[in-house]
Design an enzyme around this catalytic site. Structure first.
Site, PDB file in Angstrom:
ATOM      1  N   SER A  28       0.607  -0.970   0.335  1.00  0.00           N
ATOM      2  CA  SER A  28       0.140   0.283   0.204  1.00  0.00           C
ATOM      3  C   SER A  28       1.193   1.539  -0.177  1.00  0.00           C
ATOM      4  CB  SER A  28      -1.283  -0.343   1.557  1.00  0.00           C
ATOM      5  OG  SER A  28      -2.138   0.792   1.132  1.00  0.00           O
ATOM      6  N   ASP A  62      -8.661  -5.340  -5.270  1.00  0.00           N
ATOM      7  CA  ASP A  62      -8.444  -4.791  -4.405  1.00  0.00           C
ATOM      8  C   ASP A  62      -9.226  -3.382  -5.249  1.00  0.00           C
ATOM      9  OD1 ASP A  62      -7.024  -1.808  -3.644  1.00  0.00           O
ATOM     10  OD2 ASP A  62      -5.686  -2.987  -3.384  1.00  0.00           O
ATOM     11  N   HIS A  82      -7.706  -5.418  -1.267  1.00  0.00           N
ATOM     12  CA  HIS A  82      -6.481  -4.494  -1.089  1.00  0.00           C
ATOM     13  C   HIS A  82      -5.673  -5.240   0.591  1.00  0.00           C
ATOM     14  CE1 HIS A  82      -3.662  -1.225  -0.802  1.00  0.00           C
ATOM     15  NE2 HIS A  82      -4.109  -1.202   0.583  1.00  0.00           N
TER      16      HIS A  82
END
Length: 362
Positions: free
Chosen positions: A137, A290, A319
């Site tokens: 991320s 995601d 995610h």
């Protein structure tokens, strides 16, 4: 051999000029370290942290292997986890004093984070070569900036569930969770005297709907995580966010929304040029489900990186699939990718001199 132990340290950098204007006073970079730097200084692995994550959140990528897969070996590598500015461990709204406490905390970019980490590597670890920079991320966004800005100092990059900038739909998703938090009357534009509990709970519930995929809920994957119901999962998210500071969450969210690999003095907004600078081995691993760092966006970025390979994580976890130890099958695949990037490197035989760019030029 005695089991390696994590050491928690703090790098004090003094006043840090920020790329978006202003100065972060007495900048502090909290980091965790395990393993020792070798004599040639080429066995360093950097694991930048993710949104809302403490440094310990990346520990699951490190260890002796076994059931957790081919983990990063602290007997072979010196592994450092620098904590994101604003996350509550490094300089943050919640731990700064004076005029830069709370809502007075200055705007910090991903570039500022990477520059500060570069100083850590140069001043504490003697300008070591990085065998790998790896993150999930926002951690992955930092890893990509490392590879773009300092290709002579970085041997390989692994970025999971991220893109090189915050794309428009991602920006809008973040506007939604931000609105949920700041609508709490207790928030008072960041000058709250007690935590904005209703806002933090709303933030958590909205975020949970984006963090996982539709299939995650349809197939009741939350059961594999030990939850008894969707409500049980949402309660967990609420409790987790009640333990965080609202101004910290917003400071990191701003860093995320403005994240762009080209937004720095080196590339001056030239996004294709910043991507093209990633000539070193680079692995992008988006999750197939995601909802905000999408496969399409990651694929578009990877296609402009000469050294990049795209490997999609087929997962219902959305995610969350890219995080350390979050979903077992994806966790194993990520660690195998890390090992493949490290495989052709031989610690003890540095491949090149580190980047000569000064802090002022990068």
């Amino acid at each position: 051999m005695a089991k390696q132990q994590w050491v928690r340290e703090e790098f004090r950098a003094g006043d840090l000029a920020l790329s978006r204007g202003g100065v972060l006073k007495d900048a502090r970079l909290h980091y965790h370290q395990i393993g020792e730097l070798n004599a040639p200084k080429d066995n360093l692995i950097l694991l930048p942290t993710y949104y809302g994550g403490a440094a310990a959140g990346n520990h699951a990528w490190v260890g002796e292997g076994g059931a957790n897969g081919p983990q990063l070996d602290p007997d072979r590598y010196c592994i450092v986890i620098p904590s994101l500015l604003g996350a509550g461990e490094s300089s943050s709204p919640s731990n700064n004093g004076g005029a830069q406490a709370g809502p007075g905390f200055p705007a910090v970019s991903l570039y500022d984070n990477v520059r500060l980490q570069k100083r850590l590597v140069d001043e504490v670890f003697g300008g070591a070569n990085l065998a790998l920079v790896m993150g999930w991320s926002m951690g992955g966004m930092q890893a990509l900036q490392w590879g773009s800005l300092f290709p002579e100092q970085v041997n390989a990059v692994l970025a999971t569930c991220c893109t090189a900038r915050c794309y428009p739909h991602n920006h809008v998703f973040l506007e939604g969770v931000k609105a949920a938090l700041t609508c709490d009357p207790t928030f008072q534009a960041g000058h709250y005297r007690t935590p904005p509990v209703l806002g933090l709970k709303a933030f958590a519930r909205v975020y949970a709907g984006w963090a996982y995929s539709q299939a995650f809920f349809r197939n009741e994957c939350w059961r594999d995580m030990g939850f008894t119901s969707v409500e049980d999962l949402l309660d967990f998210w609420e409790q987790d966010h009640l333990g965080q500071d609202a101004n910290d969450l917003l400071a990191m969210l701003d860093t995320w929304q403005t994240g762009n690999i080209a937004d720095n003095p080196v590339f001056r907004g030239d996004y294709p040029a910043a991507l093209a600078a990633l000539t070193i081995p680079t692995r992008l691993m988006p999750s197939s489900t995601d909802l905000y760092f999408t496969v399409d966006d990651a694929s578009a970025d990877a296609s402009q990186m000469p050294g990049a390979t795209l490997e999609v994580l087929a997962s219902d976890y959305g995610h969350i699939a890219g995080g350390a130890g979050r979903e077992h099958r994806s966790h194993i695949r990520i660690l195998k990718a890390a090992q493949s990037l490290l495989h052709n490197q031989a610690p003890g035989h540095s491949r090149s001199k580190v980047n000569e760019r000064s802090d002022n030029s990068a």
